[in-house]
Write a protein that holds these residues in place. Structure first.
Motif, PDB file in Angstrom:
ATOM      1  N   THR A 147       2.392  -2.326   2.633  1.00 50.78           N
ATOM      2  CA  THR A 147       2.461  -1.638   3.919  1.00 50.78           C
ATOM      3  C   THR A 147       2.537  -0.142   3.651  1.00 50.78           C
ATOM      4  O   THR A 147       3.171   0.300   2.687  1.00 50.78           O
ATOM      5  CB  THR A 147       3.678  -2.079   4.752  1.00 50.78           C
ATOM      6  OG1 THR A 147       3.722  -1.323   5.966  1.00 50.78           O
ATOM      7  CG2 THR A 147       4.987  -1.896   3.993  1.00 50.78           C
ATOM      8  N   GLU A 148       1.913   0.639   4.514  1.00 51.57           N
ATOM      9  CA  GLU A 148       1.981   2.091   4.380  1.00 51.57           C
ATOM     10  C   GLU A 148       3.263   2.657   4.968  1.00 51.57           C
ATOM     11  O   GLU A 148       3.583   3.836   4.749  1.00 51.57           O
ATOM     12  CB  GLU A 148       0.749   2.739   5.032  1.00 51.57           C
ATOM     13  CG  GLU A 148      -0.551   2.413   4.311  1.00 51.57           C
ATOM     14  CD  GLU A 148      -1.753   3.170   4.842  1.00 51.57           C
ATOM     15  OE1 GLU A 148      -1.647   4.405   5.003  1.00 51.57           O
ATOM     16  OE2 GLU A 148      -2.789   2.535   5.114  1.00 51.57           O
ATOM     17  N   HIS A 188      -0.242   9.170   7.330  1.00 49.98           N
ATOM     18  CA  HIS A 188      -0.374   7.716   7.367  1.00 49.98           C
ATOM     19  C   HIS A 188      -0.664   7.195   8.772  1.00 49.98           C
ATOM     20  O   HIS A 188      -1.380   6.197   8.922  1.00 49.98           O
ATOM     21  CB  HIS A 188       0.878   7.053   6.784  1.00 49.98           C
ATOM     22  CG  HIS A 188       0.902   7.066   5.294  1.00 49.98           C
ATOM     23  ND1 HIS A 188       0.089   6.260   4.531  1.00 49.98           N
ATOM     24  CD2 HIS A 188       1.600   7.832   4.411  1.00 49.98           C
ATOM     25  CE1 HIS A 188       0.303   6.491   3.247  1.00 49.98           C
ATOM     26  NE2 HIS A 188       1.210   7.448   3.145  1.00 49.98           N
ATOM     27  N   GLN A 189      -0.132   7.855   9.787  1.00 50.77           N
ATOM     28  CA  GLN A 189      -0.442   7.412  11.147  1.00 50.77           C
ATOM     29  C   GLN A 189      -1.931   7.562  11.440  1.00 50.77           C
ATOM     30  O   GLN A 189      -2.584   6.643  11.953  1.00 50.77           O
ATOM     31  CB  GLN A 189       0.364   8.215  12.172  1.00 50.77           C
ATOM     32  CG  GLN A 189       0.212   7.739  13.612  1.00 50.77           C
ATOM     33  CD  GLN A 189       0.917   6.424  13.874  1.00 50.77           C
ATOM     34  OE1 GLN A 189       1.746   5.994  13.075  1.00 50.77           O
ATOM     35  NE2 GLN A 189       0.588   5.779  14.979  1.00 50.77           N
ATOM     36  N   SER A 248      -4.353   7.903   9.164  1.00 52.09           N
ATOM     37  CA  SER A 248      -5.131   7.093   8.232  1.00 52.09           C
ATOM     38  C   SER A 248      -5.165   5.632   8.654  1.00 52.09           C
ATOM     39  O   SER A 248      -6.228   5.000   8.659  1.00 52.09           O
ATOM     40  CB  SER A 248      -4.540   7.220   6.823  1.00 52.09           C
ATOM     41  OG  SER A 248      -5.268   6.450   5.891  1.00 52.09           O
ATOM     42  N   GLN A 249      -4.004   5.075   9.031  1.00 48.31           N
ATOM     43  CA  GLN A 249      -3.960   3.655   9.389  1.00 48.31           C
ATOM     44  C   GLN A 249      -4.775   3.343  10.639  1.00 48.31           C
ATOM     45  O   GLN A 249      -5.297   2.235  10.771  1.00 48.31           O
ATOM     46  CB  GLN A 249      -2.508   3.214   9.607  1.00 48.31           C
ATOM     47  CG  GLN A 249      -1.692   3.135   8.337  1.00 48.31           C
ATOM     48  CD  GLN A 249      -0.298   2.606   8.582  1.00 48.31           C
ATOM     49  OE1 GLN A 249      -0.083   1.404   8.591  1.00 48.31           O
ATOM     50  NE2 GLN A 249       0.655   3.499   8.796  1.00 48.31           N
ATOM     51  N   TYR A 250      -4.868   4.307  11.547  1.00 48.69           N
ATOM     52  CA  TYR A 250      -5.575   4.064  12.810  1.00 48.69           C
ATOM     53  C   TYR A 250      -6.892   4.832  12.886  1.00 48.69           C
ATOM     54  O   TYR A 250      -7.437   5.049  13.967  1.00 48.69           O
ATOM     55  CB  TYR A 250      -4.675   4.440  13.989  1.00 48.69           C
ATOM     56  CG  TYR A 250      -3.505   3.491  14.156  1.00 48.69           C
ATOM     57  CD1 TYR A 250      -3.671   2.262  14.784  1.00 48.69           C
ATOM     58  CD2 TYR A 250      -2.252   3.813  13.650  1.00 48.69           C
ATOM     59  CE1 TYR A 250      -2.606   1.379  14.921  1.00 48.69           C
ATOM     60  CE2 TYR A 250      -1.184   2.937  13.774  1.00 48.69           C
ATOM     61  CZ  TYR A 250      -1.368   1.719  14.412  1.00 48.69           C
ATOM     62  OH  TYR A 250      -0.316   0.840  14.541  1.00 48.69           O
ATOM     63  N   ARG A 275     -11.735   7.614   5.794  1.00 43.34           N
ATOM     64  CA  ARG A 275     -10.957   6.481   5.291  1.00 43.34           C
ATOM     65  C   ARG A 275     -11.859   5.491   4.560  1.00 43.34           C
ATOM     66  O   ARG A 275     -11.510   4.994   3.491  1.00 43.34           O
ATOM     67  CB  ARG A 275     -10.205   5.783   6.420  1.00 43.34           C
ATOM     68  CG  ARG A 275      -9.339   4.631   5.905  1.00 43.34           C
ATOM     69  CD  ARG A 275      -8.457   4.031   6.989  1.00 43.34           C
ATOM     70  NE  ARG A 275      -7.759   2.850   6.494  1.00 43.34           N
ATOM     71  CZ  ARG A 275      -6.552   2.829   5.929  1.00 43.34           C
ATOM     72  NH1 ARG A 275      -5.881   3.961   5.783  1.00 43.34           N
ATOM     73  NH2 ARG A 275      -6.008   1.700   5.501  1.00 43.34           N
TER      74      ARG A 275
END
Length: 697
Positions: A173-174, A332-333, A335-337, A349
């Motif tokens: 998990t990030e 990370h916010q 990057s993840q979305y 990404r």
């Protein structure tokens, strides 16, 4: 069973209605198997290379022609049987989605939520027009952090139930900490598991390794951080300096982590902490603020899964600068979305995670990614429609018969062991009989009435879905363990063993070609899907699963002598796999892959016994010049036909608990019947002397 391209498994090995728990000792008759000889051998003769001696290279003998002609799609890191089944499922789901897009649906229904989620994801024009506006509120939350208390609260707000160490060996998990909810390893309560997290790259080895290829990836990751910060408008000065500070923080996080081998050893993961233990044993993080941010009001025990890492990660919250933590959160916010933010971020990404880490040349088409995203967000809602259309009752009945047969074969194998004490046998047989087997789909479906979905807010939908799933998982706290809970969606090409539930999941999507062909001879189906079934049953008795009893509690039910014999057999199998070398100097990690390899050996042996028993004393027919046992072993090898990009294969060897497909196919070396079926003799390259063949269960 995991496929390597890539939780409910749409929540993200083999790890791996409900049948009666009892195990019948008589073998069930399978429909359409007695009488006339089937014309379909199932085995794809056109994919074989019969110029190769099976005893020298059985994988190429079974798959050589396929290996020469198959190509990895530009948007994939590998190609093989899992992709064949996944593509078939994807095509079926595409038809389902087309109907939902063109036919009336009830307002507020699951069908409308599926449709709205899909449309919002596909509306790239709207996503571009909104720019960074959808993520602004989250970025403002991070910018408003003024002290360690507010940082701790935000870190808690970010936590998601996105890990699954027991069922799917998913450890990444990030977010700084991961969350998993199920019964404690030692039995009793359903508890929250706190787990290590916080890394953008797959795991600690990517940061700590000095191998030149890993060092190159480290450099490219730092460049990715800088580019994403720049393209998202978050650089505010020297983007590379900020990226280097984020990377330096992640390096400290990686140094705090325990290694993959230790993470996969459940014996290291039994630590339970009280609520009061959290600040006492892991100071640095403000745990009151963190748990409040996470909306975790639980006052019972917490499972400290990686108990050595949690204090070190907590200490970093206190020791590292707020400014770096704020940049880390923002990076990370976004990057993840990135998939639901402007295209340049999505492309950034993919360039790292797709191309650098997996060697994939091009992004998957947007409509296919939209479908995958719906699967993750509304998996059960889509599954209800999918199984109604594409999973016939006849297939479920047929698979149920195979499960009964393979469970019976496994029981018989336990009874026949000459090295195991009667007390250990009794515990093992009780465990087999108690296994709950889910086939095709769950008995109850997830309720999505509490999930709000917008037809034009892709980012908000993705965030809401991840939060909704976390709330759903946390709602299990304080309730009895649901042994019938599914951790896969029905449209997932995979299978799972659930150790604390003593249960198995076989989704509808894996119960189709090439794993299951209702028109094929029994030898093929037992060698293909039967081996999958046997594998999952055998996970209850691998080096990890054998530590759980029939109730799902981690308890030693072995005599000392039995355990020594079992460990010795596992050591021999680990050495066998450690000798495989896909690239010079890169060896398979026999210890890391041991549980999967044990499950392959034991599952294949049990499935072969079940196939033989299903013949009811009749001689197996010869079809297209192949005996029954030959078809059985060829079916197994062909299901593991796989081609990987080099980056993807290196990633698997470094991080995955499964050996690559070409080595899983060589499990056959440990079964005496394979030698008889293909006339394998001393001097052949794959020949193992009888005393070197792993005899496990």
């Amino acid at each position: 069973m995991k496929q390597h391209d890539g939780a409910k498994m749409s929540r993200i090995s083999i790890r791996c209605g409900t049948m009666a728990a009892g195990c019948a000792l008589l073998f069930a008759a399978l429909p359409a198997q007695a009488g006339a000889v089937p014309a379909n051998p199932g085995v794809q003769v056109k994919d074989m290379d019969t110029s190769v001696r099976p005893g020298d290279d059985f994988y190429t003998y079974a798959n050589g022609a396929w290996l020469k002609t198959s190509e990895i799609p530009a948007d994939r890191s590998s190609v093989g049987s899992f992709l064949v089944a996944s593509n078939a499922t994807e095509s079926q789901l595409k038809t389902v989605m087309a109907d939902l897009l063109t036919k009336p649906v009830d307002p507020g229904s699951d069908a409308q939520k599926i449709r709205d989620y899909y449309r919002a994801y596909l509306d790239t024009a709207a996503i571009e027009a909104k720019g960074m506006a959808p993520v602004k509120a989250d970025l403002d939350r991070f910018a408003a952090i003024t002290d360690k208390v507010s940082l701790s609260r935000v870190l808690g707000q970010q936590i998601r139930a996105d890990l699954d160490p027991l069922n799917a060996t998913n450890f990444h998990t990030e977010n700084l900490f991961g969350l998993f909810v199920t019964q404690a390893l030692t039995g009793g309560q359903v508890v929250p598991y706190l787990m290590q997290g916080g890394l953008g790259m797959p795991e600690r080895e990517y940061y700590l390794s000095t191998d030149p290829k890993m060092v190159a990836i480290q450099t490219q990751y730092r460049a990715y951080i800088a580019k994403l910060l720049t393209d998202a408008g978050l650089a505010q000065g020297d983007a590379q300096a900020r990226a280097d500070a984020i990377y330096a923080l992640e390096m400290k996080i990686a140094q705090a982590h325990v290694g993959r081998e230790e993470s996969e050893d459940f014996q290291h993961a039994t630590t339970l902490w009280t609520r009061a233990d959290l600040p006492a044993k892991a100071p640095g993080l403000d745990w009151d603020a963190f748990l409040a941010g996470a909306n975790i009001t639980w006052t019972g025990n917490f499972a400290a899964y990686q108990a050595k890492a949690i204090p070190a990660l907590s200490a970093l919250v206190a020791s590292e600068p707020l400014s770096v933590w704020k940049d880390w959160l923002a990076f990370h916010q976004v990057s993840q979305y990135a998939a639901v933010l402007p295209k340049k971020l999505d492309d950034d990404r993919f360039a790292f995670y797709g191309t650098v880490l997996s060697g994939v040349a091009q992004q998957r088409p947007r409509d296919k990614r939209a479908l995958a995203s719906v699967n993750n967000a509304l998996g059960d809602a889509l599954a209800r429609i999918y199984v109604g259309r594409y999973f016939p009752a006849s297939s479920k009945t047929r698979i149920q018969g195979m499960v009964v047969n393979i469970k019976a074969a496994f029981t018989n194998r336990i009874q026949a062991l000459d090295w195991m004490a009667p007390s250990t046998k009794a515990e093992a047989i009780a465990k087999v009989k108690g296994i709950i087997v889910g086939i095709g789909y769950p008995d109850t479906w997830e309720d999505y009435s509490g999930l709000t979905v917008s037809p034009n807010e892709a980012y908000a939908n993705a965030v809401a879905a991840s939060k909704f799933d976390t709330v759903h998982q946390l709602a299990k706290l304080g309730k009895p363990l649901d042994r019938n809970e599914w951790w896969l969606t029905s449209q997932t090409v995979n299978a799972l063993n659930l150790p604390v539930q003593n249960a198995l999941n076989f989704p509808a999507a894996i119960l189709q070609k090439p794993f299951f062909d209702p028109t094929a001879d029994a030898a093929y189906n037992y060698g293909a899907v039967g081996a999958v079934i046997g594998h999952e049953i055998s996970h209850s008795f691998d080096n990890q699963g054998a530590a759980f009893d029939a109730t799902g509690a981690l308890r030693n039910w072995w005599t000392d002598q039995d355990l020594k014999r079992f460990d010795a057999a596992g050591k021999m199998l680990a050495e066998e796999f450690s000798a495989y070398e896909p690239y010079p100097g890169l060896h398979i990690k026999g210890d890391l892959t041991l549980s999967e390899n044990i499950a392959d050996v034991a599952g294949l042996a049990a499935s072969l016994d079940a196939y033989h028993a299903s013949l009811h004393g009749a001689k197996a027919p010869v079809i297209d010049g192949m005996t029954g046992d030959q078809r059985f072993f060829l079916a197994f090898a062909q299901t593991w036909a796989t081609k990987y990009r080099e980056a993807a294969l290196r990633n698997i060897v470094a991080t995955n608990g499964h050996a690559p497909g070409q080595y899983r196919a060589l499990t056959v070396r440990n079964l005496d019947a394979w030698y008889d079926a293909f006339g394998v003799k001393p001097g052949d390259k794959l020949y193992l002397p009888p005393e070197k063949r792993a005899k496990i269960w």
